[in-house]
Design a protein around this motif. Structure first.
Motif, PDB file in Angstrom:
ATOM      1  N   TYR A 345       0.705  -1.375  -0.055  1.00  0.00           N
ATOM      2  CA  TYR A 345       0.107  -0.071   0.121  1.00  0.00           C
ATOM      3  C   TYR A 345       0.822   1.329   0.088  1.00  0.00           C
ATOM      4  O   TYR A 345       0.232   2.384  -0.507  1.00  0.00           O
ATOM      5  CB  TYR A 345      -0.849  -0.027   1.190  1.00  0.00           C
ATOM      6  N   ARG A 346       1.886   1.282   0.685  1.00  0.00           N
ATOM      7  CA  ARG A 346       2.962   2.562   0.554  1.00  0.00           C
ATOM      8  C   ARG A 346       3.190   2.734  -0.809  1.00  0.00           C
ATOM      9  O   ARG A 346       3.335   4.186  -0.902  1.00  0.00           O
ATOM     10  CB  ARG A 346       3.986   2.265   1.704  1.00  0.00           C
ATOM     11  N   GLU A 347       3.807   2.002  -1.563  1.00  0.00           N
ATOM     12  CA  GLU A 347       3.979   2.209  -2.980  1.00  0.00           C
ATOM     13  C   GLU A 347       2.873   2.353  -3.712  1.00  0.00           C
ATOM     14  O   GLU A 347       3.236   3.325  -4.750  1.00  0.00           O
ATOM     15  CB  GLU A 347       4.734   1.124  -3.470  1.00  0.00           C
ATOM     16  N   ALA A 348       1.843   1.813  -3.531  1.00  0.00           N
ATOM     17  CA  ALA A 348       0.535   2.131  -4.337  1.00  0.00           C
ATOM     18  C   ALA A 348       0.327   3.727  -4.233  1.00  0.00           C
ATOM     19  O   ALA A 348      -0.234   4.134  -5.044  1.00  0.00           O
ATOM     20  CB  ALA A 348      -0.405   1.241  -3.763  1.00  0.00           C
ATOM     21  N   PHE A 349       0.302   4.217  -2.749  1.00  0.00           N
ATOM     22  CA  PHE A 349      -0.259   5.555  -2.625  1.00  0.00           C
ATOM     23  C   PHE A 349       0.947   6.471  -3.254  1.00  0.00           C
ATOM     24  O   PHE A 349       0.342   7.379  -3.919  1.00  0.00           O
ATOM     25  CB  PHE A 349       0.094   5.929  -1.233  1.00  0.00           C
ATOM     26  N   ALA A 350       2.110   6.073  -3.468  1.00  0.00           N
ATOM     27  CA  ALA A 350       3.163   6.796  -3.997  1.00  0.00           C
ATOM     28  C   ALA A 350       2.751   6.919  -5.401  1.00  0.00           C
ATOM     29  O   ALA A 350       3.052   8.122  -6.035  1.00  0.00           O
ATOM     30  CB  ALA A 350       4.525   6.494  -3.746  1.00  0.00           C
ATOM     31  N   ALA A 351       2.496   5.861  -5.898  1.00  0.00           N
ATOM     32  CA  ALA A 351       2.362   5.759  -7.498  1.00  0.00           C
ATOM     33  C   ALA A 351       0.986   6.807  -7.771  1.00  0.00           C
ATOM     34  O   ALA A 351       0.985   7.208  -8.822  1.00  0.00           O
ATOM     35  CB  ALA A 351       2.065   4.337  -7.890  1.00  0.00           C
ATOM     36  N   TRP A 352       0.019   6.401  -7.026  1.00  0.00           N
ATOM     37  CA  TRP A 352      -1.310   7.430  -7.440  1.00  0.00           C
ATOM     38  C   TRP A 352      -1.172   8.816  -7.208  1.00  0.00           C
ATOM     39  O   TRP A 352      -1.689   9.590  -7.973  1.00  0.00           O
ATOM     40  CB  TRP A 352      -2.463   6.903  -6.409  1.00  0.00           C
ATOM     41  N   PRO A 385     -10.466   3.880   0.012  1.00  0.00           N
ATOM     42  CA  PRO A 385     -11.284   3.772   1.201  1.00  0.00           C
ATOM     43  C   PRO A 385     -11.076   2.116   1.598  1.00  0.00           C
ATOM     44  O   PRO A 385     -11.040   2.011   2.911  1.00  0.00           O
ATOM     45  CB  PRO A 385     -12.769   3.996   0.943  1.00  0.00           C
ATOM     46  N   TYR A 386     -11.189   1.390   0.705  1.00  0.00           N
ATOM     47  CA  TYR A 386     -11.126  -0.201   0.992  1.00  0.00           C
ATOM     48  C   TYR A 386      -9.573  -0.171   1.733  1.00  0.00           C
ATOM     49  O   TYR A 386      -9.527  -1.122   2.740  1.00  0.00           O
ATOM     50  CB  TYR A 386     -10.834  -0.796  -0.097  1.00  0.00           C
ATOM     51  N   VAL A 387      -8.663   0.374   1.288  1.00  0.00           N
ATOM     52  CA  VAL A 387      -7.274  -0.031   1.842  1.00  0.00           C
ATOM     53  C   VAL A 387      -7.258   0.841   3.368  1.00  0.00           C
ATOM     54  O   VAL A 387      -6.784  -0.050   4.310  1.00  0.00           O
ATOM     55  CB  VAL A 387      -6.075   0.939   1.033  1.00  0.00           C
ATOM     56  N   MET A 388      -7.797   1.875   3.536  1.00  0.00           N
ATOM     57  CA  MET A 388      -8.004   2.513   4.657  1.00  0.00           C
ATOM     58  C   MET A 388      -8.701   1.594   5.786  1.00  0.00           C
ATOM     59  O   MET A 388      -8.386   1.525   7.045  1.00  0.00           O
ATOM     60  CB  MET A 388      -8.805   3.980   4.543  1.00  0.00           C
ATOM     61  N   LYS A 389      -9.782   1.055   5.286  1.00  0.00           N
ATOM     62  CA  LYS A 389     -10.744   0.109   6.275  1.00  0.00           C
ATOM     63  C   LYS A 389      -9.889  -0.936   6.462  1.00  0.00           C
ATOM     64  O   LYS A 389      -9.863  -1.436   7.529  1.00  0.00           O
ATOM     65  CB  LYS A 389     -11.983  -0.297   5.408  1.00  0.00           C
ATOM     66  N   THR A 390      -9.085  -1.676   5.581  1.00  0.00           N
ATOM     67  CA  THR A 390      -8.172  -2.880   5.885  1.00  0.00           C
ATOM     68  C   THR A 390      -7.370  -2.680   6.897  1.00  0.00           C
ATOM     69  O   THR A 390      -7.105  -3.338   7.677  1.00  0.00           O
ATOM     70  CB  THR A 390      -7.603  -3.417   4.621  1.00  0.00           C
ATOM     71  N   GLU A 391      -6.381  -1.451   6.658  1.00  0.00           N
ATOM     72  CA  GLU A 391      -5.265  -1.254   7.594  1.00  0.00           C
ATOM     73  C   GLU A 391      -5.810  -0.628   8.848  1.00  0.00           C
ATOM     74  O   GLU A 391      -4.991  -0.661   9.988  1.00  0.00           O
ATOM     75  CB  GLU A 391      -4.304   0.183   6.822  1.00  0.00           C
ATOM     76  N   SER A 392      -6.989  -0.024   8.939  1.00  0.00           N
ATOM     77  CA  SER A 392      -7.487   0.451  10.312  1.00  0.00           C
ATOM     78  C   SER A 392      -7.789  -0.679  11.301  1.00  0.00           C
ATOM     79  O   SER A 392      -7.918  -0.503  12.771  1.00  0.00           O
ATOM     80  CB  SER A 392      -8.752   1.559  10.081  1.00  0.00           C
ATOM     81  N   SER A 393      -8.104  -1.879  10.630  1.00  0.00           N
ATOM     82  CA  SER A 393      -8.505  -2.902  11.629  1.00  0.00           C
ATOM     83  C   SER A 393      -7.135  -3.446  12.280  1.00  0.00           C
ATOM     84  O   SER A 393      -6.048  -3.821  11.547  1.00  0.00           O
ATOM     85  CB  SER A 393      -9.326  -4.038  10.979  1.00  0.00           C
ATOM     86  N   GLY A 394      -7.236  -3.428  13.686  1.00  0.00           N
ATOM     87  CA  GLY A 394      -5.968  -3.774  14.310  1.00  0.00           C
ATOM     88  C   GLY A 394      -5.141  -2.527  14.613  1.00  0.00           C
ATOM     89  O   GLY A 394      -4.454  -2.523  15.733  1.00  0.00           O
ATOM     90  N   HIS A 395      -4.679  -1.707  13.498  1.00  0.00           N
ATOM     91  CA  HIS A 395      -3.962  -0.502  13.780  1.00  0.00           C
ATOM     92  C   HIS A 395      -2.361  -0.847  14.335  1.00  0.00           C
ATOM     93  O   HIS A 395      -2.211  -0.190  15.465  1.00  0.00           O
ATOM     94  CB  HIS A 395      -4.773   0.347  14.791  1.00  0.00           C
TER      95      HIS A 395
END
Length: 743
Positions: A345-352, A385-395
């Motif tokens: 996801y980190r690389e994906a955000f940079a590319a977007w 939003p899907y990535v955010m939802k996935t990453e927010s679980s557990g945190h």
């Protein structure tokens, strides 16, 4: 139709006069088709676009819309859902006969017979190209077929009079080639195609339409589209094809879709092998979209041992940067969606964010930019939003929500879209964009958001001005140091021609009071080491520290006294320059009176000592000069420079859009005012007009320091009911990897 059979090893596979080499037919497999393309691309005669488009078009439609394809779709439906994969369903490869291809080839020649053929060495004109496009346009069936799949080849046109917009542009280019106009070339953007012509291919003409409307643009110049800043024309930096690249465009246009949710493996395999052939021959180097599509195919089914799909995605980005000033958006979307599928996801955000940095170069045009709008909307409202939802679980601590650079890239992504909206007649960021944006921002805690350093363009301009001023000062100091070194070297060379008494007198002069006039200062430059603080800041003594000089003189005096058996008590704390000078002269006088041989020896030793001191001085001046030159090349240090900030590697971004600049304080506030953020994002844009040119925008997009090791492919979920599936759109952008595949 008459045919001539030639030896397959001694002649090209076809000639552009209607006579097709029958020895290469029938084509019964993928390898046969690849061999046909190889012969066309490596022969002395340029590839015949008409022949190659008919061949692959017949194979594509036979495998995706024929009886075998319909049976495959029925079998898939019987399995109960689009998520099932049909296993072991083998569709027989269609046999491509010489009679079939020759008959369709002859038909296309007959259609074009109303257009005059050129005289020898005559180039095409706007009128000729317009007439060819008129012939093709007027023979099309007026229906909704232009919005369907599998209409981008000449087989679809010659067998059913159906073409989409790209198909018309390709047919016009192939028709001009068949008539003998060699200067007509296909031009391709990321969602449109037109024709360029002339000796240098600088003249352009529309030969088709764009979008779902029925009105055509034929005969128009594309300058108006470029000047409007539309993404559709890529700022005049579209792909201008040579013949090999036009063959690549034919292969890219192959549609492997069986339905909205499944692909035809046989067509995908053919497309993949043809693209590898073109890649090996160097025809994809300037074609970012083709490189991205090949990367997608390799991601699904890897066939190359040494080149991975990541390398292909990287090459697509490099191609856009090297040849098109980074004006192509899709290569970055390829990268982001590819990383997203790998859960990087980190690389994906940079590319977007990089994709948004490209789209900011344009001004949003509602109808022309529909396809890229849907892609960016998909990223903003579905993928992120899907990535955010996935990453927010557990945190966890490794979550991207604990990464300030991810937050900076999120802001950069929206900043690019906001700047794309500026000066547009149609707004982009409605409440449907604002809600996901606010939700995504609230996922980041204050301690993470506060780590991001947000700057505005005016801040950057002030820093650049300060850096330029510092560079000028450093350059001036370096010049002064170099001048001083040259003067000292000149005086040193002159001193070597004199006797030892002259050297002693030079030492006497060096111990005198510091010069105050410019003439004295210049003369003393040959004897003293310049003080860097005096050169850079204008304060302090003009020459090096006197204590260092005293220590050096004391060492010299001690060594001379020891060599002459004169034991002199050297008390460095109480001695001064005058006393050491007198001691040196007295010792030399005594040595001269005692023995002539000792005097000669001492003179030689003293001269060697003086030469060593002089060489030391020269080396020191040279070192100072090198330091000053190096410092002049370093970036200037601004007033707000914080070493602790560099130590923590705090991300720094510059916000260019009016909307995001207005959010600067709100984004870094300890408690987020979500209502104010939403109002600011959905407010009407009031930005000033962007300054555009044929190359790059006058405002360069900000970048985040991030290590990116791969380039990505286009993938994303459909955007509700507004998304158009790859199997039912006239866009010739590469289709996304499907959720099911028939194997």
């Amino acid at each position: 139709m008459s045919t001539v059979t030639r030896s397959a090893s001694a002649s090209p596979c076809m000639a552009l006069n209607g006579i097709i080499d029958a020895s290469l037919f029938p084509l019964k497999s993928t390898s046969d088709v690849v061999n046909l393309f190889r012969r066309a691309l490596t022969s002395a005669i340029e590839p015949d676009l008409t022949l190659l488009s008919i061949v692959v078009g017949y194979i594509e439609l036979s495998l995706t819309t024929g009886e075998a394809a319909q049976a495959a779709q029925a079998a898939q439906a019987a399995l109960g859902g689009s998520n099932e994969v049909i296993m072991g369903n083998s569709v027989p490869f269609p046999v491509v006969t010489h009679e079939l291809i020759a008959g369709l080839y002859k038909k296309f020649q007959t259609i074009l017979s109303v257009v005059d053929k050129p005289k020898p060495h005559r180039q095409a004109t706007r009128e000729i190209i317009k007439k060819v496009s008129d012939v093709i346009w007027n023979s099309l069936i007026r229906s909704s077929y232009k919005d369907r799949a599998h209409l981008q080849n000449l087989y679809s046109y010659l067998s059913g009079n159906k073409l989409d917009c790209f198909g018309v542009a390709l047919a016009t280019t192939a028709g001009c080639q068949l008539l003998g106009y060699r200067d007509v070339r296909l031009a391709i953007s990321e969602d449109h195609a037109w024709v360029v012509f002339g000796q240098k291919h600088v003249e352009s003409i529309e030969v088709t339409w764009h979008g779902k409307g029925s009105e055509d643009k034929r005969g128009q110049d594309i300058s108006a589209g470029i000047e409007s800043g539309s993404w559709l024309y890529l700022g005049g930096l579209a792909v201008i094809c040579e013949r090999g690249m036009e063959v690549a465009a034919i292969c890219v246009a192959l549609n492997i879709s069986l339905s909205a949710n499944s692909d035809c493996v046989e067509v995908a395999e053919l497309q993949q092998q043809l693209l590898w052939l073109l890649y090996d021959l160097g025809h994809l180097k300037r074609y970012p979209m083709a490189l991205g599509l090949l990367g997608e195919l390799e991601e699904i089914n890897r066939t190359h041992r040494s080149i991975t799909c990541e390398q292909l995605f990287r090459e697509a980005i490099e191609s856009s940067r090297n040849y098109y000033h980074n004006h192509h958006v899709y290569p970055h979307i390829f990268q982001g969606n590819y990383y997203n599928r790998l859960l990087k996801y980190r690389e994906a955000f940079a590319a977007w964010a990089n994709a948004a940095d490209v789209i900011r170069l344009y001004t949003y045009q509602c109808r022309d930019d529909e396809e890229i709008y849907k892609e960016l909307l998909d990223i903003a409202n579905e993928l992120i939003p899907y990535v955010m939802k996935t990453e927010s679980s557990g945190h966890s601590a490794r979550s991207i929500l604990r990464d300030a650079e991810v937050f900076a890239n999120l802001l950069r992504f929206y900043d690019g879209i906001c700047q794309w909206e500026e000066d547009s007649l149609t707004p982009i960021l409605h409440i449907g964009w604002a809600k996901p944006l606010v939700t995504n921002i609230t996922k980041f805690d204050y301690d993470i958001r506060s780590q991001v350093v947000i700057k505005l363009p005016e801040d950057v301009e002030a820093e650049q001005a300060a850096a330029l001023e510092a560079k000028k000062k450093a350059t001036a100091a370096a010049t002064a140091a170099a001048t001083a070194a040259a003067l000292e070297a000149s005086l040193h060379a002159e001193g070597n021609n004199n006797n030892n008494n002259t050297v002693v007198k030079k030492d006497e002069k060096s111990k005198s009071e510091l010069p105050t006039t410019l003439a004295d200062l210049t003369a003393a430059c040959g004897e003293k080491i310049l003080n860097p603080d005096f050169l850079l800041q204008g304060g302090g003594q003009p020459f090096a520290d006197q204590k260092q000089q005293a220590v050096a003189d004391q060492t010299t005096s001690s060594e001379l006294s020891h060599n002459n058996n004169n034991h002199i008590n050297n008390n460095t704390s109480s001695s001064n320059n005058a006393e050491k000078e007198a001691t040196t002269i007295s010792n030399n006088g005594n040595n001269e009176a005692n023995s002539n041989s000792n005097s000669n020896s001492n003179n030689n030793e003293q001269q060697q000592q003086q030469q060593q001191q002089q060489q030391h001085k020269e080396a020191k001046v040279e070192e100072i000069s090198q330091v000053e030159l190096a410092s002049s090349k370093q970036p200037a240090v601004v007033d707000d420079y914080d070493p602790f900030e560099i130590m923590l590697k705090r991300p720094v971004i510059t916000l260019y859009s009016q909307k995001m600049k207005g959010l600067k304080d709100l984004l870094l506030a300890e408690k987020l005012n979500t209502h104010a953020i939403s109002l600011q994002v959905t407010a009407q844009s009031v930005a000033s007009r962007k300054v555009r040119g044929s190359g790059t925008d006058s405002r360069q997009p900000a970048t985040i320091s991030a290590t990116i090791t791969a380039i990505a492919s286009t993938e994303g979920a459909s955007i509700g009911g507004s998304a158009t599936s790859a199997a039912s759109t006239d866009s010739f952008a590469p289709t996304r990897p499907k959720r099911t595949r028939r194997e």
